[in-house]
Scaffold this motif. Structure first.
Motif, PDB file in Angstrom:
ATOM      1  N   ASN C  60       0.815  -1.217   0.000  1.00  0.00           N
ATOM      2  CA  ASN C  60       0.000   0.000   0.000  1.00  0.00           C
ATOM      3  C   ASN C  60       0.850   1.269   0.000  1.00  0.00           C
ATOM      4  OD1 ASN C  60      -2.161  -1.641   0.140  1.00  0.00           O
ATOM      5  ND2 ASN C  60      -2.779  -1.064   2.222  1.00  0.00           N
ATOM      6  N   PHE C  61       0.178   2.336  -0.459  1.00  0.00           N
ATOM      7  CA  PHE C  61       0.772   3.653  -0.259  1.00  0.00           C
ATOM      8  C   PHE C  61       0.430   4.114   1.144  1.00  0.00           C
ATOM      9  CE2 PHE C  61       0.150   3.731  -4.946  1.00  0.00           C
ATOM     10  CZ  PHE C  61       1.491   3.815  -5.265  1.00  0.00           C
ATOM     11  N   SER C  62       1.045   5.207   1.551  1.00  0.00           N
ATOM     12  CA  SER C  62       0.714   5.741   2.858  1.00  0.00           C
ATOM     13  C   SER C  62      -0.739   6.220   2.843  1.00  0.00           C
ATOM     14  CB  SER C  62       1.646   6.899   3.205  1.00  0.00           C
ATOM     15  OG  SER C  62       1.316   7.367   4.481  1.00  0.00           O
ATOM     16  N   SER C  63      -1.314   6.297   4.015  1.00  0.00           N
ATOM     17  CA  SER C  63      -2.721   6.657   4.084  1.00  0.00           C
ATOM     18  C   SER C  63      -2.969   7.429   5.360  1.00  0.00           C
ATOM     19  CB  SER C  63      -3.569   5.386   4.056  1.00  0.00           C
ATOM     20  OG  SER C  63      -4.882   5.676   4.480  1.00  0.00           O
ATOM     21  N   ARG C  64      -4.092   8.117   5.397  1.00  0.00           N
ATOM     22  CA  ARG C  64      -4.429   8.801   6.646  1.00  0.00           C
ATOM     23  C   ARG C  64      -5.018   7.833   7.656  1.00  0.00           C
ATOM     24  NH1 ARG C  64      -8.277   9.787   2.980  1.00  0.00           N
ATOM     25  NH2 ARG C  64     -10.497   9.949   3.547  1.00  0.00           N
ATOM     26  N   PHE C  65      -5.367   6.623   7.187  1.00  0.00           N
ATOM     27  CA  PHE C  65      -5.854   5.605   8.112  1.00  0.00           C
ATOM     28  C   PHE C  65      -4.711   4.652   8.450  1.00  0.00           C
ATOM     29  CE2 PHE C  65      -9.230   6.630   5.049  1.00  0.00           C
ATOM     30  CZ  PHE C  65     -10.017   7.389   5.898  1.00  0.00           C
ATOM     31  N   PRO C  66      -4.365   4.553   9.705  1.00  0.00           N
ATOM     32  CA  PRO C  66      -3.207   3.740  10.064  1.00  0.00           C
ATOM     33  C   PRO C  66      -3.304   2.310   9.521  1.00  0.00           C
ATOM     34  CG  PRO C  66      -4.377   4.537  12.028  1.00  0.00           C
ATOM     35  CD  PRO C  66      -4.967   5.221  10.857  1.00  0.00           C
ATOM     36  N   GLU C  67      -4.495   1.740   9.551  1.00  0.00           N
ATOM     37  CA  GLU C  67      -4.583   0.330   9.156  1.00  0.00           C
ATOM     38  C   GLU C  67      -4.425   0.149   7.649  1.00  0.00           C
ATOM     39  OE1 GLU C  67      -8.621   2.111   9.851  1.00  0.00           O
ATOM     40  OE2 GLU C  67      -6.693   2.017  10.881  1.00  0.00           O
ATOM     41  N   LYS C  68      -4.567   1.262   6.905  1.00  0.00           N
ATOM     42  CA  LYS C  68      -4.423   1.158   5.454  1.00  0.00           C
ATOM     43  C   LYS C  68      -3.041   1.600   4.992  1.00  0.00           C
ATOM     44  CE  LYS C  68      -8.888   2.455   3.518  1.00  0.00           C
ATOM     45  NZ  LYS C  68      -9.246   3.471   2.526  1.00  0.00           N
ATOM     46  N   ALA C  69      -2.297   2.218   5.898  1.00  0.00           N
ATOM     47  CA  ALA C  69      -1.025   2.801   5.490  1.00  0.00           C
ATOM     48  C   ALA C  69      -0.026   1.708   5.098  1.00  0.00           C
ATOM     49  CB  ALA C  69      -0.448   3.643   6.619  1.00  0.00           C
ATOM     50  N   GLY C  70       0.747   2.001   4.075  1.00  0.00           N
ATOM     51  CA  GLY C  70       1.756   1.054   3.617  1.00  0.00           C
ATOM     52  C   GLY C  70       2.987   1.789   3.169  1.00  0.00           C
ATOM     53  N   ILE C  71       4.026   1.025   2.867  1.00  0.00           N
ATOM     54  CA  ILE C  71       5.304   1.668   2.594  1.00  0.00           C
ATOM     55  C   ILE C  71       5.757   1.517   1.163  1.00  0.00           C
ATOM     56  CG2 ILE C  71       6.291   1.533   4.901  1.00  0.00           C
ATOM     57  CD1 ILE C  71       7.684  -1.031   3.858  1.00  0.00           C
ATOM     58  N   SER C  72       4.879   1.053   0.271  1.00  0.00           N
ATOM     59  CA  SER C  72       5.400   0.704  -1.052  1.00  0.00           C
ATOM     60  C   SER C  72       6.172   1.863  -1.683  1.00  0.00           C
ATOM     61  CB  SER C  72       4.267   0.261  -1.961  1.00  0.00           C
ATOM     62  OG  SER C  72       3.465   1.365  -2.269  1.00  0.00           O
ATOM     63  N   ALA C  73       5.637   3.082  -1.609  1.00  0.00           N
ATOM     64  CA  ALA C  73       6.327   4.186  -2.276  1.00  0.00           C
ATOM     65  C   ALA C  73       7.712   4.403  -1.667  1.00  0.00           C
ATOM     66  CB  ALA C  73       5.508   5.463  -2.161  1.00  0.00           C
ATOM     67  N   GLY C  74       7.795   4.295  -0.329  1.00  0.00           N
ATOM     68  CA  GLY C  74       9.075   4.503   0.330  1.00  0.00           C
ATOM     69  C   GLY C  74      10.053   3.388   0.031  1.00  0.00           C
ATOM     70  N   LEU C  75       9.543   2.160   0.055  1.00  0.00           N
ATOM     71  CA  LEU C  75      10.427   1.018  -0.176  1.00  0.00           C
ATOM     72  C   LEU C  75      10.977   1.053  -1.590  1.00  0.00           C
ATOM     73  CD1 LEU C  75      11.506  -1.500   1.181  1.00  0.00           C
ATOM     74  CD2 LEU C  75       9.545  -2.762   0.309  1.00  0.00           C
ATOM     75  N   VAL C  76      10.074   1.237  -2.551  1.00  0.00           N
ATOM     76  CA  VAL C  76      10.533   1.292  -3.940  1.00  0.00           C
ATOM     77  C   VAL C  76      11.456   2.490  -4.127  1.00  0.00           C
ATOM     78  CG1 VAL C  76       9.790   1.603  -6.322  1.00  0.00           C
ATOM     79  CG2 VAL C  76       8.510   0.085  -4.809  1.00  0.00           C
ATOM     80  N   GLY C  77      11.077   3.614  -3.517  1.00  0.00           N
ATOM     81  CA  GLY C  77      11.915   4.810  -3.640  1.00  0.00           C
ATOM     82  C   GLY C  77      13.301   4.585  -3.078  1.00  0.00           C
ATOM     83  N   SER C  78      13.363   3.998  -1.884  1.00  0.00           N
ATOM     84  CA  SER C  78      14.678   3.755  -1.278  1.00  0.00           C
ATOM     85  C   SER C  78      15.503   2.811  -2.135  1.00  0.00           C
ATOM     86  CB  SER C  78      14.513   3.157   0.125  1.00  0.00           C
ATOM     87  OG  SER C  78      14.217   4.182   1.045  1.00  0.00           O
ATOM     88  N   LEU C  79      14.855   1.755  -2.653  1.00  0.00           N
ATOM     89  CA  LEU C  79      15.600   0.808  -3.475  1.00  0.00           C
ATOM     90  C   LEU C  79      16.049   1.465  -4.780  1.00  0.00           C
ATOM     91  CD1 LEU C  79      13.583  -2.473  -2.850  1.00  0.00           C
ATOM     92  CD2 LEU C  79      15.783  -1.787  -1.887  1.00  0.00           C
ATOM     93  N   ALA C  80      15.171   2.314  -5.340  1.00  0.00           N
ATOM     94  CA  ALA C  80      15.546   2.999  -6.572  1.00  0.00           C
ATOM     95  C   ALA C  80      16.732   3.928  -6.313  1.00  0.00           C
ATOM     96  CB  ALA C  80      14.358   3.787  -7.114  1.00  0.00           C
ATOM     97  N   MET C  81      16.674   4.588  -5.173  1.00  0.00           N
ATOM     98  CA  MET C  81      17.787   5.473  -4.825  1.00  0.00           C
ATOM     99  C   MET C  81      19.069   4.651  -4.697  1.00  0.00           C
ATOM    100  SD  MET C  81      18.011   8.087  -1.657  1.00  0.00           S
ATOM    101  CE  MET C  81      18.569   6.899  -0.475  1.00  0.00           C
ATOM    102  N   LEU C  82      18.927   3.476  -4.091  1.00  0.00           N
ATOM    103  CA  LEU C  82      20.083   2.593  -3.934  1.00  0.00           C
ATOM    104  C   LEU C  82      20.634   2.194  -5.301  1.00  0.00           C
ATOM    105  CD1 LEU C  82      21.455   1.477  -1.447  1.00  0.00           C
ATOM    106  CD2 LEU C  82      20.195  -0.645  -1.784  1.00  0.00           C
ATOM    107  N   ALA C  83      19.720   2.054  -6.270  1.00  0.00           N
ATOM    108  CA  ALA C  83      20.154   1.673  -7.609  1.00  0.00           C
ATOM    109  C   ALA C  83      20.988   2.779  -8.249  1.00  0.00           C
ATOM    110  CB  ALA C  83      18.952   1.338  -8.483  1.00  0.00           C
TER     111      ALA C  83
END
Ligand SMILES: Nc1ncnc2c1ncn2[C@@H]1O[C@H](COP(=O)(O)OP(=O)(O)OP(=O)(O)O)[C@@H](O)[C@H]1O
Ligand SMILES: Nc1ncnc2c1ncn2[C@@H]1O[C@H](COP(=O)(O)OP(=O)(O)OP(=O)(O)O)[C@@H](O)[C@H]1O
Ligand SMILES: [Mg+2]
Ligand SMILES: [Mg+2]
Lengths: 314, 274, 292, 298, 274
Positions: C60-83
């Protein structure tokens, strides 16, 4: 001439002679050092870039604030109606945290280094060292929350007068964070003392402790001190832990139980805050950044002086 | 007892020389060579001529400059930044100390074997093929042939032929040293320089390498540094005795060991020091 | 004649041996203490964050609802940055290390470069953030892109990689170089075919540790102004993005208590990534140690 | 409750936004206040469901940091927890950047004390001043009112660089120095924790933080008015409520994607604000906003 | 010629023994000693008795276990983690391989001199005083006396007496080695173990150290590993020949060098390998 006297199915030297002057071998040989030199020069360019980045805004800042006030002032109140820009409270905040970190990390780090290098078996060392390195790699933001939500409340049970924001808790945690740097680099320095020294001392009936403290540690002193200095500059430059757990109150006192502000935390505060662009506050983060840069430069000069001064020849 | 062996071996050698009965050309002519490491004068006015298809031994106590001289012959000594030389070393009539002389070319003609076996951390095959490859030989079939021929030449083919693609570090010290010799043979050099090639080896491996040297001299000119005087006596035709950077005596091996002209040589070969 | 009374020596021996044992245990205690701190840290993150850890959390992407919040954008972003960081920092770091170890003459310029590198190693990461903002984001017009952040991080870890690579290159025995030169190889051939392959395990070990630092760094990203509200995955190196630590930082500041646990879950993912990278380093170190 | 609202809003948008059937593409960058960011996040989260190909990235560099980027032309819109400053407006003019101001919600500053505090229910603005303004000495509760305990007051305030601090000091305390012993934090959760743990504590922060931690804290009425959605929106809760803004670059608004996004944002700002703990602005404010926006419609 | 020297020296030694005419006690008795480095069986069933006030030489080709055996005698070999031993070594009637035996105590009685000089990176004075100091001697005067006496004992007093507080690394290799010997004498050991103590030294330093060994044996029992057979012949009373981890022959030095009972010993001492 060489080949006449042998009967061989192959004449390698002839083949070599044929291949020669083909391909781009010669050119590469000339080009490569230049390319490599450029890569090495990037680090110098980075330093130039840093100075370049900081210098103009810093100069602009000193057009507005007197340099003398900046380096001697004991009040840092950029947001007050009549702002004052004395860096000393921020420097003091930084030093408090760094001091606590060093007090924690140096004895512990050295103890770990000595244990790993002089007492532990190879196997134990191979397991423990990388685990400790995880400690150094834990993102500082994680440490920041740990300090704020776990260490501070725990410490408050021991010292009820401890405020939520204080120098003690982030200091301890930064100490934990730089511990592996000291442990790992000092361990390298200790282990690189030739085994001949250990054998020589053990052969005289020394215990391992005596060998470690009287022979190996003095012999590795330059490496050990260098690791401490490096760890110190890490502590000085540490940002997220102090931003989260140190507070944002630049006070000029020596109390470690109260809220503080470090130079780095100030930069973060302004970077994420509401201060207007083009204001003195905005320029002040560059001046503080420059001050930090100067600090680490001085630390580094000390480190290289130390390693020259204390280098043991063996 | 030592001398008995020496004498016996030298006799067969002299017989051979007479049999072959041909004048030997000089591979190397060293004239007034001086070498400094920074301030340290390590080689002093060396004059030595080295003949082809011959084993020349260099002996002398530790630190006398044996390795330094050997490394000057393929200009490997230049890896030490502070080195300075004067004088000349002619290899096949050309002065290798000339600025214009291509060291890479020199070193393809002059192979070197070191004190400690130093195979690359690669497979046996890749170790041997290294030289030909860097000189541009890429053809797999040719490389296969070169590898086999060189390993045979170094008398180790049978021991490793089934594990050519294993890492060379899996071999014993003696085998590693012969791999290094094979690696050197793979570019078919003219001269082979050997710096105490057996000092790190066990007795049996030593024997094998010594035998190999004897075989190789049919086709190569060999210069060998050794601290083992018996070894020098056993395998060399001529011997140079170095002391403190100077050549004290250079002569036929039997002469050096049985009847040296210099007192210091005599002291040394009789084991009074070193 | 005799100054040493062996009887006295023997009597003192017990004391010295006891002292030795006591200190050995103290040193061991210090080591265990450091390990304990790590365990406590991990334990807290797990108890707080494990509940929010799920496949959805990773997707998931981040969300204003804690139970829906996810890290996909951050994880992919961090890995892309690492690339971006990995090739850039390795190329520059290894290149500089080879230059310094193999080519540089011992002169003032070299000493200066070396001094400069060790100085850079101590410069606070936040200052690198200011550098990245001024040079990459603004002057070179890269914006707050993966490229700009990646280059900033590359410069940040460059000194660490250079030093690690220098050590690895230095520890390749001279005998291997000599062997190669002895075959008539040129300098670059020797470096490329012999020195580099032999140094690679050492280089990788040091670099992976440095790279894991790049993943966890927050301060430079904050200064650059990397966005946190990002509901898309990056589609190129010039794309805007967010990174794991930025999300964690953002969540932890939210008013709702649940977001503290979401942040802890994010921290767990970050730590797992980190431990994964460290284990690769350990694996390489142990596998290739003492090969020559 | 929250889920319910989310469901509502998305169904509303699918019918409400005229251009939703047309799939747009584009990149939109925003930055600015951390106070506004929860609202903006909610808007972006919902918007990305309707227009997945419009990539909206919003940073949280603070109001000032946001304006800095806005002035440099790096962002298309900037969130602000205060009206733009004269210096900033001047810089924008200098750079030739035309912009439009949209008010999107209200934030109320909540004054809170510890749950065990049984002596305070209500404060006047004047008392608030007495408590918070620095007088060079340590203050006790009994200094303000003789009946209150003879114990030192502990202050918890947002960091000096936050919009909330700015607003409190400038508009409530009228630029007088805040008590120097105050614990300042950029992280409002820390303030919540501080007040929760200390009987003699008083603190203030955004209404959203109070809403999320209602059960841990005790709210203080100001001049008899308790902050609620209604009192904040109606303006009864003065002077402790303030508007939040989005500033949009006029050039950028000519881009259909940006226009579409802003339109969506204004349509949903009120509701989103409520869903994350802020307060809707009065309806006429949104109507005014939309009128301003219409001018850029092509 | 080699043998001439050997014979001459051995004669004087035998005369001495006869003169002293006293039975010598065993300092060390090694019974069925086996040692493994991991899987490598480095010492195989060693049985050796070493007499006091005697120089015992250990010779053998590289890797045969000489150093390993020597290091077992003061349990220094335990620094290698994978080491395993069986059998017993009795030093003055007590088995040093017993768990309960204090290594530190053993090593104060048994000094060791290494192949490469390994002074501590401290002043000459501190190097010598190190041993006494750790054993609790703090008195400055006593230390001064010990330092002087030890340096005299190691025949280096005159060379360094004016620079006692300079770093020991400023000395030449030969001087450093004698400093290491002096350091060892400072704790007045009973036995001195020497592992190729001259192999890194120049001829003149070698001579000095050899002379020193001859003097020291008046008061100490000395066990010396050497790869230089002439040296063994010159300075030792008894010689043990090791090969592949086994003791092939152990006898009076003149017997080993002039008339060995084992063919392998003969091959080795005549220089046929090694
Ligand atoms: N890289 C160097 N820098 C400075 N001095 C050196 C260097 N290499 C050798 N020397 C010195 O030059 C002299 C000759 O050294 P060399 O290695 O040639 O001796 P060697 O005869 O080969 O000795 P060994 O038998 O120990 O190998 C020695 O005194 C040595 O200390
Ligand atoms: N630390 C070690 N780990 C594993 N094997 C070892 C170790 N030290 C020595 N060995 C092995 O044990 C055997 C005996 O070694 P040792 O050092 O005792 O030989 P040496 O006779 O002293 O040889 P040299 O004359 O070369 O000094 C050798 O085969 C060696 O490879
Ligand atoms: Mg040599
Ligand atoms: Mg040995």
């Amino acid at each position: 001439m060489v080949s006449q006297k042998r009967e061989k199915s192959l004449d390698v030297q002839q083949m070599i002679a044929d291949k020669k002057n083909k391909g781009l071998g010669r050119k590469a040989e000339k080009l490569v050092p230049t390319i490599l030199f450029i890569t090495a020069a990037v680090s110098v360019l980075t330093t130039i870039g840093i100075v370049f980045t900081l210098i103009f805004e810093t100069i602009e800042f000193f057009r507005r604030v007197s340099f003398w006030e900046y380096i001697t002032g004991t009040e840092w109140l950029p947001f007050a109606g009549e702002p004052s820009y004395g860096i000393l409270p921020l420097v003091l905040g930084t030093l408090k945290v760094t001091g606590i970190a060093i007090v924690v990390a140096v004895p512990l780090g050295l103890a770990v280094a000595i244990y790993l290098s002089e007492f532990a078996s190879d196997k134990v060392r191979r397991v423990i060292k990388p685990i400790l390195e995880v400690l150094a790699g834990v993102p500082t933001i994680v440490y920041g929350f740990f300090a704020l939500t776990f260490v501070t409340p725990m410490l408050q049970k021991i010292f009820p007068s401890l405020e939520i924001f204080n120098a003690l808790s982030p200091g301890l945690i930064i100490g934990l964070m730089i511990l592996p740097t000291i442990a790992s680099l000092s361990e390298d320095a200790l282990s690189s003392v030739p085994n001949a020294m250990r054998e020589g001392a053990l052969g005289l009936g020394s215990t391992k402790l005596e060998v470690a403290l009287k022979i190996i540690l003095p012999a590795a002193l330059s490496g050990v001190l260098a690791s401490v200095v490096l760890a110190m500059s890490r502590a000085i430059g540490e940002t997220m832990i102090v931003s989260l757990a140190g507070g944002s109150t630049p006070l000029f006192n020596f109390d470690v139980t109260g809220s503080i502000q470090t130079m780095t935390a100030y930069i973060v505060q302004v970077s994420t805050g509401d201060a207007g662009y083009g204001t003195t506050i905005y320029y002040s983060i560059y001046a503080v950044g420059f001050t930090l840069f100067i600090f680490t430069l001085i630390m580094n000069l000390i480190a290289s002086w130390i390693s020259k001064r204390f280098r043991e020849e063996y | 007892m030592v001398q008995a062996i020496v004498r016996e071996e030298q006799q067969t050698k002299q017989e051979m020389k007479v049999l072959q009965n041909q004048p030997r050309e000089n591979v190397y002519e060293t004239n007034n060579l001086n070498l400094w490491y920074g301030d340290k004068h390590a080689l002093k006015d060396i004059n030595l001529n080295i003949q082809e298809n011959n084993v020349t031994a260099i002996i002398g106590p530790s630190g006398c400059g044996k390795s330094t001289y050997l490394k000057t012959l393929n200009r490997m000594v230049e890896l030490v930044p502070s080195v300075r030389t004067t004088g000349e070393i002619n290899y096949r009539q050309r002065n290798i100390l000339d600025k214009g002389y291509s060291v890479e070319e020199l070193r393809t003609k002059v192979g070197m074997v070191f004190q400690k076996p130093n195979p690359f951390p690669k497979s046996i095959y890749d170790n041997i093929a290294y030289g030909p490859r860097i000189h541009g030989i890429k053809n797999k079939k040719v490389l296969d042939q070169i590898v086999e021929q060189s390993l045979r030449g170094a008398a180790i083919w049978d021991e490793v032929k089934d594990r050519l693609h294993d890492n060379a570090y899996g071999l014993s010290g003696g085998q590693q040293q012969r791999i290094c010799i094979a690696r050197c043979l793979a570019i078919e050099p003219d001269v082979i320089l050997m710096d105490e090639p057996t000092s790190a080896l066990d007795p049996i491996s030593t024997l094998k390498v010594e035998e190999l040297v004897q075989e190789l001299k049919e086709n190569y000119s060999i210069i060998i540094v050794t601290h083992n005087m018996q070894q020098a006596a056993r395998i060399s035709d001529k011997t140079a005795f170095f002391l403190n950077g100077e050549v004290i005596e250079f002569d036929a091996t039997d002469k050096i060991f049985s009847n040296p002209s210099d007192k210091r040589t005599e002291d040394y070969v009789s084991g009074r020091f070193g | 004649m005799a100054y040493i009374n062996h009887e006295v020596v023997e009597r003192q021996m017990t004391k010295r041996r006891t002292k030795n044992t006591v200190f050995k245990n103290l040193f061991l205690g210090a080591t265990l203490l450091a390990l304990l701190a790590l365990v406590v840290l991990m334990y807290r993150m797990i108890t707080q964050g494990a509940g929010y850890l799920s496949l959805d959390f990773l997707q998931n992407f981040s969300s204003r609802f804690p139970e829906k919040a996810g890290i996909s954008a951050g994880l992919v972003g961090s890995l892309a940055m690492l690339a971006v960081v990995t090739p850039v920092s390795l190329f520059l770091g290894v290149g500089a290390a080879i230059y310094l170890e193999e080519y540089a003459k011992k002169n003032k310029v070299t000493t200066f470069i070396q001094m400069n590198i060790s100085n850079l190693a101590g410069v606070p990461s936040i200052v690198f953030g200011l550098l990245g903002l001024t040079i990459f984001v603004r002057m070179l017009g890269m914006g707050k892109s993966i490229l700009a952040a990646g280059l900033t991080m590359s410069l940040l870890i460059l000194p660490v990689i250079i030093v690690a690579a220098q050590e690895a290159v230095r520890s390749v025995p001279g005998s291997l170089r000599e062997a190669s030169y002895g075959m008539g190889a040129t300098k670059w051939q020797t470096i490329y075919k012999v020195v580099l392959p032999a140094a690679i395990p050492g280089i990788l070990t040091g670099s992976i540790l440095a790279l894991s630092r790049a993943i966890g760094e927050t301060a430079p990203l904050v200064v650059i102004g990397i966005p946190v509200i990002v509901q898309f995955l990056p589609d190129g190196i010039l794309s805007e993005f967010t990174a794991l630590p930025m999300l964690i930082f953002d969540w932890a500041k939210r008013p709702q208590e649940e977001f503290q646990y979401v942040a802890a879950a994010g921290i767990l993912v970050l730590m797992m990534l980190l431990i994964f990278m460290n284990s690769i380093a350990v694996f390489i170190r142990n596998k290739f140690q003492n090969r020559y | 409750g929250a889920d319910q609202k989310a469901g509502n809003s998305s169904s509303e948008t699918s019918t409400g936004a005229e251009s939703s059937d047309e799939q747009l593409q584009g990149k939109i960058a925003g930055d600015g206040s951390s106070t506004v960011s929860p609202i903006m996040e909610a808007i972006v989260e919902e918007y990305s469901a309707t227009q997945p190909n419009v990539q909206v990235a919003v940073g949280v560099s603070g109001t000032g940091g946001g304006f800095e980027k806005f002035i440099n032309g790096e962002t298309d819109f900037s969130n602000a927890s205060r009206p733009i400053k004269d210096e900033e407006a001047a810089k924008l003019k200098e750079k030739g950047v035309d912009y439009t101001e949209f008010e999107i919600a209200y934030d109320g500053i909540s004054i809170v004390v510890n749950k065990d505090n049984d002596w305070i229910e209500d404060l006047t603005v004047k008392q608030l001043e007495e408590i918070w303004v620095d007088n060079g000495k340590k203050k006790k509760w009994s200094d303000i009112n003789k009946d209150w305990p003879n114990e030192e007051i502990k202050f918890y305030s947002p960091g000096t660089d936050s919009g909330t601090y700015d607003y409190f000091v400038n508009d409530v305390l009228e630029e007088q120095q805040l008590d120097k012993s105050a614990t300042l934090s950029e992280d409002d959760n820390v303030l919540v924790t501080g007040v929760e743990a200390d009987k003699n504590a008083i603190g203030y922060f955004g209404f959203a933080y109070y809403e999320a931690n209602k059960d841990k804290l005790k709210i203080v009425k100001i001049d008899g008015v308790e902050p609620t959605h209604d009192t904040i929106q109606s303006g009864d809760y003065t002077p402790l409520s303030r508007p939040l803004f989005v500033y949009a670059n006029n050039k950028a608004l000519e881009d259909p994607a940006m226009y579409n996004f802003m339109e969506y944002a204004l349509n949903n700002a009120g509701e989103m604000a409520e869903s994350v703990g802020y307060v809707k602005s009065p309806d006429d404010v949104y109507a005014e906003d939309k009128k301003k926006l219409e001018e850029f419609k092509k």
